[in-house]
Write an enzyme that holds these catalytic residues in place. Structure first.
Site, PDB file in Angstrom:
ATOM      1  N   LYS A  92      64.300  71.377  43.229  1.00 54.19           N
ATOM      2  CA  LYS A  92      63.781  70.555  44.318  1.00 54.19           C
ATOM      3  C   LYS A  92      64.944  70.051  45.174  1.00 54.19           C
ATOM      4  CE  LYS A  92      61.017  66.270  44.745  1.00 54.19           C
ATOM      5  NZ  LYS A  92      60.303  65.258  43.929  1.00 54.19           N
ATOM      6  N   SER A 116      55.936  64.283  45.214  1.00 53.18           N
ATOM      7  CA  SER A 116      56.861  64.854  46.185  1.00 53.18           C
ATOM      8  C   SER A 116      57.439  66.208  45.779  1.00 53.18           C
ATOM      9  CB  SER A 116      58.006  63.876  46.423  1.00 53.18           C
ATOM     10  OG  SER A 116      58.737  63.637  45.233  1.00 53.18           O
ATOM     11  N   SER A 158      55.334  62.047  41.008  1.00 53.15           N
ATOM     12  CA  SER A 158      55.720  63.226  41.795  1.00 53.15           C
ATOM     13  C   SER A 158      55.904  64.508  41.012  1.00 53.15           C
ATOM     14  CB  SER A 158      56.995  62.926  42.590  1.00 53.15           C
ATOM     15  OG  SER A 158      56.729  61.999  43.607  1.00 53.15           O
TER      16      SER A 158
END
Length: 477
Positions: free
Chosen positions: A76, A152, A176
Site C-alpha cells: 500500500k 483505506s 482499513s
C-alpha cells in the site's frame, strides 16, 4: 504442473511451494502478475506506482529462503516505506517524496521472500473508508466497478480480489484492513496493537490506533505472513504479547467450543442494512452448527463518547501528519494543496487542546478495560463489518462548503470497526456472505487482546465449512 494462467487460484503458500519444488520460476510468476496488472489496471486503478524493474531484478537474483520465496506481492502507498520508491500517501503534497530507507515491515516482507511489484492506491492519508483520492482517481471494485473497494487499503483489496497477487499489504487505523476485505470478498485480519513493528520511523501511530498487516484470499496466508512479520523491533516502545506458537499452526487446530456473542445492532443507532443483518445471522447459525455456543449480546459502552474521543485522536493525527510534512519539508502548506475533507479534518485537529487529547485517550483506555471484562465471559464477538454492502463511488464526496460531509457519511458506514483500534484488540472480516446483487458482505469477529490464535482457528474452521476461494468477481484475471 498447472499452467501459469491457472495459478491465479493458488494462494501464496501454494505458489511458494511450487517455487521450492522448482516447478515454476519466480520470474515466471512475476511476469504473469505484471501481465494481469497491465491488462486490468486501466479498469480497476488499483496499482498507482509500478515497481516492475525492481521486481524483475529481485526475481533474477538470489532470493531469501523464506516462507513466500518468489511470490509476487503489492504494498500500500501508505505506511510501507521502500527505499528509492515514491510514497505519496494518496496526496499530491507528497508526490515527490522518495524515502531513502526501507522500514522494518518492508525489510521483513523482503526477508520472507516476497517480490514487491508495486504500490497500491489509497485515499489521501488513509482518512476515508473508500479509495478515491484526487491525486490518482478512484479504485474500482472488481465485483461492481461502479462501487467502492472500501478503504483505506482499497487498492490492495481490489488487486487481490482480481487475482493479480494472492495477498497484499494493508493497514488499519479505523477499519482499513477489514473494510476493503468486506467490500471485496477477502479475508482481512487486523492484528493486536503492536504485533507488527512501525520502526525505525515511528513507535506507534495515532497513539496505537494503526496496525499493519494484509488482505488475503486464504486464512493460512494471513497466519503465515503474520509469523514472518510480527515481533518487536529494536527501540519499540511496547509490543504485543508473544504467541504461544506460530500462527500458522493455529490454522486447522481445533478451536474447541467457543462462547460467541453476536449483535446486529450498531450502538451508534445507525440503521444496519438487511444484507448485513442477514450475513451476521447466517454466520451465527454456522458457528452454532459447528458446535459453538452463540449468544446475542454485546458490550455496553457509551458509543457517543467513544466516537467523540476517537475523532479527537483521528483529527489530531491528521494535524500531526500535515504539520509534520510542513516541518520536514520546510514548506508552508495551504488549503488548496489538499482535498476539502482533509483540510477540514486538519482544522478540526488544530483546534484540539492537549487536555482534550489526553482526556480522550484516557476515556478510550477505560473503554478498553470495560470491553476486556466482556471478553472474560465471551471468547469472540461477532458483528457486521459494515452497516451496508459496498456503496457507489462518490458516496463520501465532500463539497467545499461542507468539507466534513464525507466524514459524517463514513461514520454511518463504519460503526463497528473503529472500536478495535481504540482497544487494540485483533479483529477480522471473513467473506462468508454475498447478497442477491452478487456483492460481498463481510462479517466481523473480534478476539481478546493478544489472541489472534483463537481467531485463526475459528476462521480456518469457517473457511473449511463454507469455502470462498472459488468465488471470482466479474473483473478478474
Amino acid at each position: 504442473m498447472a499452467k501459469l494462467d491457472e495459478l491465479t487460484s493458488f494462494d501464496a503458500l501454494a505458489l511458494a511451494d511450487l517455487v521450492r519444488r522448482k516447478e515454476v520460476k519466480p520470474i515466471e510468476l512475476v511476469e504473469a502478475a505484471i501481465e494481469r496488472i497491465e491488462r486490468l489496471n486501466p479498469t480497476l486503478n488499483a496499482v498507482v506506482t509500478p515497481m516492475y524493474e525492481q521486481a524483475r531484478a529481485a526475481a533474477a537474483g538470489k532470493l531469501p529462503d523464506g516462507p513466500f520465496t518468489g511470490v509476487p506481492f503489492l504494498i500500500k502507498d501508505l505506511g510501507a516505506v521502500y527505499a528509492g520508491v515514491p510514497m505519496t500517501m494518496g496526496s499530491s503534497v507528497m508526490r515527490n517524496f522518495v524515502p531513502d530507507h526501507d522500514n522494518e515491515l518492508v525489510a521483513r516482507l523482503k526477508r520472507a521472500g516476497l517480490i514487491i511489484l508495486g504500490k497500491t492506491n489509497t485515499p489521501e492519508f488513509g482518512i476515508l473508508p473508500t479509495t478515491e483520492p484526487r491525486l490518482f482517481g478512484p479504485s474500482r471494485n472488481p465485483w461492481d466497478v461502479n462501487r467502492t473497494t472500501g478503504g483505506s487499503s482499497g487498492g490492495s483489496a481490489a488487486a487481490v480480489a482480481a487475482r493479480w497477487v494472492p495477498m497484499a499489504h494493508a493497514n488499519d487505523g479505523g477499519g482499513s484492513i477489514r473494510i476493503p476485505a468486506s467490500c471485496c470478498g477477502l479475508f482481512g485480519l487486523k492484528p493486536t496493537r503492536a504485533r507488527n513493528p512501525m520502526g525505525p520511523d515511528f513507535g506507534d501511530i495515532f497513539t496505537g490506533l494503526v496496525a499493519d498487516h494484509a488482505v488475503t484470499r486464504s486464512v493460512r496466508d494471513s497466519a503465515a505472513l503474520l509469523d514472518a512479520t510480527s515481533g518487536p523491533d529494536v527501540g519499540d516502545p511496547y509490543w504485543a504479547p508473544p504467541p504461544l506458537r506460530p500462527f500458522l499452526q493455529e490454522v486447522g487446530a481445533d478451536p474447541g467450543k467457543l462462547r460467541i456473542a453476536f449483535t446486529t445492532t450498531a450502538a451508534t443507532g445507525v440503521k444496519v442494512h438487511g444484507d448485513c443483518v442477514s450475513a451476521v445471522r447466517e454466520a451465527a447459525a454456522l458457528c452454532a452448527s459447528l458446535g459453538h455456543e452463540v449468544v446475542e449480546a454485546s458490550p455496553a459502552v457509551n458509543r457517543e463518547l467513544v466516537t467523540r474521543s476517537f475523532m479527537v485522536l483521528w483529527s489530531s493525527g491528521c494535524a500531526w501528519t500535515i504539520d509534520g510534512i510542513g516541518l520536514a519539508t520546510g514548506r508552508t502548506l495551504t488549503r488548496e494543496q489538499f482535498e476539502p475533507l482533509t483540510w477540514g479534518l486538519y482544522e478540526m485537529g488544530r483546534q484540539q487542546t492537549a487536555s482534550a487529547y489526553l482526556l480522550s485517550l484516557a476515556f478510550l483506555q477505560r473503554v478498553a478495560r470495560d470491553i476486556a471484562r466482556f471478553f472474560l465471559v465471551y471468547d469472540v464477538c461477532l458483528t457486521p463489518t459494515l452497516s451496508e454492502p459496498p456503496v457507489p463511488l462518490g458516496t463520501f464526496d465532500s463539497p467545499p462548503e461542507d468539507p466534513l460531509q464525507g466524514l459524517r457519511r463514513a461514520e454511518a458506514f463504519v460503526p463497528f470497526t473503529p472500536i478495535c483500534n481504540a482497544t487494540g484488540q485483533p479483529a477480522m472480516s471473513v467473506p462468508l456472505y454475498w447478497n442477491a446483487a452478487g456483492l460481498p458482505v463481510g462479517v466481523h469477529f473480534i478476539g481478546r487482546f493478544g489472541d489472534e490464535a483463537t481467531l485463526f482457528r475459528l476462521a480456518a474452521q469457517l473457511e473449511s465449512a463454507r469455502p470462498w476461494a472459488g468465488r471470482r468477481p466479474p473483473v478478474s484475471a
